[in-house]
Design an enzyme around this catalytic site. Sequence first.
Site, PDB file in Angstrom:
ATOM      1  N   TYR A 103       0.829  -1.211   0.000  1.00  0.00           N
ATOM      2  CA  TYR A 103       0.000   0.000   0.000  1.00  0.00           C
ATOM      3  C   TYR A 103       0.854   1.248   0.000  1.00  0.00           C
ATOM      4  O   TYR A 103       2.064   1.185   0.208  1.00  0.00           O
ATOM      5  CB  TYR A 103      -0.969  -0.005   1.180  1.00  0.00           C
ATOM      6  CG  TYR A 103      -0.374   0.338   2.525  1.00  0.00           C
ATOM      7  CD1 TYR A 103       0.497  -0.510   3.177  1.00  0.00           C
ATOM      8  CD2 TYR A 103      -0.686   1.542   3.153  1.00  0.00           C
ATOM      9  CE1 TYR A 103       1.030  -0.192   4.408  1.00  0.00           C
ATOM     10  CE2 TYR A 103      -0.163   1.868   4.393  1.00  0.00           C
ATOM     11  CZ  TYR A 103       0.695   1.006   5.018  1.00  0.00           C
ATOM     12  OH  TYR A 103       1.233   1.330   6.240  1.00  0.00           O
ATOM     13  N   ARG A 158       7.981   4.384  -4.750  1.00  0.00           N
ATOM     14  CA  ARG A 158       8.046   3.374  -3.686  1.00  0.00           C
ATOM     15  C   ARG A 158       7.032   2.261  -3.924  1.00  0.00           C
ATOM     16  O   ARG A 158       7.321   1.079  -3.662  1.00  0.00           O
ATOM     17  CB  ARG A 158       7.824   4.014  -2.315  1.00  0.00           C
ATOM     18  CG  ARG A 158       8.082   3.019  -1.179  1.00  0.00           C
ATOM     19  CD  ARG A 158       8.014   3.664   0.180  1.00  0.00           C
ATOM     20  NE  ARG A 158       6.706   4.246   0.437  1.00  0.00           N
ATOM     21  CZ  ARG A 158       6.440   5.072   1.441  1.00  0.00           C
ATOM     22  NH1 ARG A 158       7.398   5.424   2.289  1.00  0.00           N
ATOM     23  NH2 ARG A 158       5.234   5.558   1.607  1.00  0.00           N
ATOM     24  N   ARG A 217      -7.104 -20.130  -3.178  1.00  0.00           N
ATOM     25  CA  ARG A 217      -6.099 -19.974  -2.129  1.00  0.00           C
ATOM     26  C   ARG A 217      -4.976 -21.006  -2.243  1.00  0.00           C
ATOM     27  O   ARG A 217      -5.215 -22.203  -2.315  1.00  0.00           O
ATOM     28  CB  ARG A 217      -6.752 -20.093  -0.757  1.00  0.00           C
ATOM     29  CG  ARG A 217      -5.818 -19.736   0.392  1.00  0.00           C
ATOM     30  CD  ARG A 217      -6.498 -19.943   1.731  1.00  0.00           C
ATOM     31  NE  ARG A 217      -5.677 -19.423   2.832  1.00  0.00           N
ATOM     32  CZ  ARG A 217      -4.621 -20.057   3.322  1.00  0.00           C
ATOM     33  NH1 ARG A 217      -4.254 -21.224   2.834  1.00  0.00           N
ATOM     34  NH2 ARG A 217      -3.922 -19.523   4.319  1.00  0.00           N
ATOM     35  N   HIS A 243      -0.561 -20.956  -0.894  1.00  0.00           N
ATOM     36  CA  HIS A 243       0.539 -20.105  -0.432  1.00  0.00           C
ATOM     37  C   HIS A 243       1.420 -19.663  -1.597  1.00  0.00           C
ATOM     38  O   HIS A 243       1.922 -18.553  -1.621  1.00  0.00           O
ATOM     39  CB  HIS A 243       1.397 -20.849   0.599  1.00  0.00           C
ATOM     40  CG  HIS A 243       0.784 -20.891   1.961  1.00  0.00           C
ATOM     41  ND1 HIS A 243      -0.366 -21.571   2.242  1.00  0.00           N
ATOM     42  CD2 HIS A 243       1.169 -20.314   3.124  1.00  0.00           C
ATOM     43  CE1 HIS A 243      -0.676 -21.427   3.512  1.00  0.00           C
ATOM     44  NE2 HIS A 243       0.244 -20.664   4.078  1.00  0.00           N
ATOM     45  N   LYS A 285       6.507  -1.799   1.827  1.00  0.00           N
ATOM     46  CA  LYS A 285       5.304  -1.281   2.493  1.00  0.00           C
ATOM     47  C   LYS A 285       4.138  -2.240   2.272  1.00  0.00           C
ATOM     48  O   LYS A 285       3.244  -1.999   1.450  1.00  0.00           O
ATOM     49  CB  LYS A 285       4.977   0.129   1.965  1.00  0.00           C
ATOM     50  CG  LYS A 285       4.034   0.916   2.848  1.00  0.00           C
ATOM     51  CD  LYS A 285       4.092   2.396   2.505  1.00  0.00           C
ATOM     52  CE  LYS A 285       3.054   3.225   3.225  1.00  0.00           C
ATOM     53  NZ  LYS A 285       3.170   3.228   4.676  1.00  0.00           N
ATOM     54  N   GLU A 308      12.027   2.776  13.936  1.00  0.00           N
ATOM     55  CA  GLU A 308      11.131   3.840  13.448  1.00  0.00           C
ATOM     56  C   GLU A 308       9.854   3.773  14.262  1.00  0.00           C
ATOM     57  O   GLU A 308       9.735   2.960  15.184  1.00  0.00           O
ATOM     58  CB  GLU A 308      10.845   3.635  11.952  1.00  0.00           C
ATOM     59  CG  GLU A 308      10.172   2.311  11.641  1.00  0.00           C
ATOM     60  CD  GLU A 308       9.974   2.048  10.148  1.00  0.00           C
ATOM     61  OE1 GLU A 308       9.836   3.016   9.377  1.00  0.00           O
ATOM     62  OE2 GLU A 308       9.947   0.866   9.761  1.00  0.00           O
TER      63      GLU A 308
HETATM   64  N1  PDD Z   1       2.780   5.205   7.198  1.00  0.00           N
HETATM   65  N2  PDD Z   1       7.469   4.007   8.659  1.00  0.00           N
HETATM   66  C1  PDD Z   1       6.355   3.270   8.636  1.00  0.00           C
HETATM   67  C2  PDD Z   1       6.372   1.930   9.286  1.00  0.00           C
HETATM   68  C3  PDD Z   1       5.200   3.759   7.995  1.00  0.00           C
HETATM   69  O1  PDD Z   1       4.085   3.008   7.951  1.00  0.00           O
HETATM   70  C4  PDD Z   1       5.219   5.046   7.403  1.00  0.00           C
HETATM   71  C5  PDD Z   1       4.009   5.604   6.694  1.00  0.00           C
HETATM   72  C6  PDD Z   1       6.412   5.795   7.468  1.00  0.00           C
HETATM   73  C7  PDD Z   1       6.538   7.163   6.838  1.00  0.00           C
HETATM   74  O2  PDD Z   1       6.565   7.068   5.429  1.00  0.00           O
HETATM   75  P1  PDD Z   1       6.018   8.252   4.517  1.00  0.00           P
HETATM   76  O3  PDD Z   1       6.785   9.474   4.910  1.00  0.00           O
HETATM   77  O4  PDD Z   1       6.314   7.816   3.154  1.00  0.00           O
HETATM   78  O5  PDD Z   1       4.551   8.425   4.825  1.00  0.00           O
HETATM   79  C8  PDD Z   1       7.513   5.235   8.100  1.00  0.00           C
HETATM   80  C9  PDD Z   1       1.549   5.615   6.562  1.00  0.00           C
HETATM   81  C10 PDD Z   1       1.290   7.087   6.676  1.00  0.00           C
HETATM   82  C11 PDD Z   1       0.413   4.765   7.099  1.00  0.00           C
HETATM   83  O6  PDD Z   1       0.655   3.569   7.270  1.00  0.00           O
HETATM   84  O7  PDD Z   1      -0.687   5.257   7.320  1.00  0.00           O
END
Ligand code: PDD
Length: 298
Positions: A44, A63, A111, A113, A160, A193
């Site tokens: 996402y 990204r 389904r 894996h 992500k 983070e």
């Molecule tokens: N989250 N680290 C994580 C684990 C994140 O999920 C996000 C973003 C960031 C910051 O990335 P960016 O600057 O590209 O938004 C760092 C989004 C906002 C969310 O999951 O809602």
Amino acid sequence: MLKKWSESRAPAGRVAYVNGRYVPFARAGVHVEDRALQLGDGIYEVAGVKNGAPSDEDGHLDRMERSLGELGMPMPMSRAALKIVMREMIARNKIPEGYLYIQTTRGAVKRDHVPPADGPRPTLIMTMRAIDTAGLAQRLEQGIGVSSQPDIRWGRCDIKTVQLLPNLLAKQAARKAGAFEAWLVDKDGFVTEGASTNAWIVAQDGTVITRDLSTAILPGVTRKIMLQAIAEAQIKVVERKFTVAEAKAAKEAFLSSATGAGVPVVTIDGDPIGDGRPGPLTRRIRELYAAKSGDKKA
Ligand code: PDD
């Protein structure tokens, strides 16, 4: 001292985009065999929307393409087409200040894996939400608290994916502890983070510090632009690990994400950072970011 912040969330937009169709949000859905639902097999993006246009759009689409590539998935449509759908969503939802959520999954298929060799058509979903203006303003003005939580995520946090269970459990634990965000701590005691944000501190000598990129963190789009803006303003900045103890001894701390660039962190585990108030460098960096990302273009 723990601060209070607004927990309100602005409502979702009335129109969703699902696989080529703009549909009423209340009736939007995907197939029960969708691989994201069954297996978490999807990625996402979240992009801010300012003045009726997506912020840092190419950064998010870069990204997205990278996340998909790492999972062996193609982009669901051309970049130009995606940009058209994003603009159409903003127009149809009439949300000039908000967030665009984009999910792409490997699609709906029986389904198994093992990902299908020549997969089904990828699922593409977009939804929107308006900015909770009052809540964000309050967080920027008062700052927020973070709670340190063990980082129990997998080894590819640079992708992500929609598999957010460790993130949401950490965030839930943080909220229980009275904090707004969780700062995830690796097995060696270093902050990776936030649960949905990148983490930053300002050392006593004014050096800005954020963790270096690796498979341990998400390469934040906001982080990248902020780093460029900080360097251009000739503020000293270092990409390296820092511990919770170092963060507690910092002058300032802040978060970055598409949903909040430069949100001041004023406590860690209840201990104040600096004088326990949002710091001047955090504000300056937020303004530098805003100017650079085109946030002020209207
Ligand atoms: N989250 N680290 C994580 C684990 C994140 O999920 C996000 C973003 C960031 C910051 O990335 P960016 O600057 O590209 O938004 C760092 C989004 C906002 C969310 O999951 O809602």
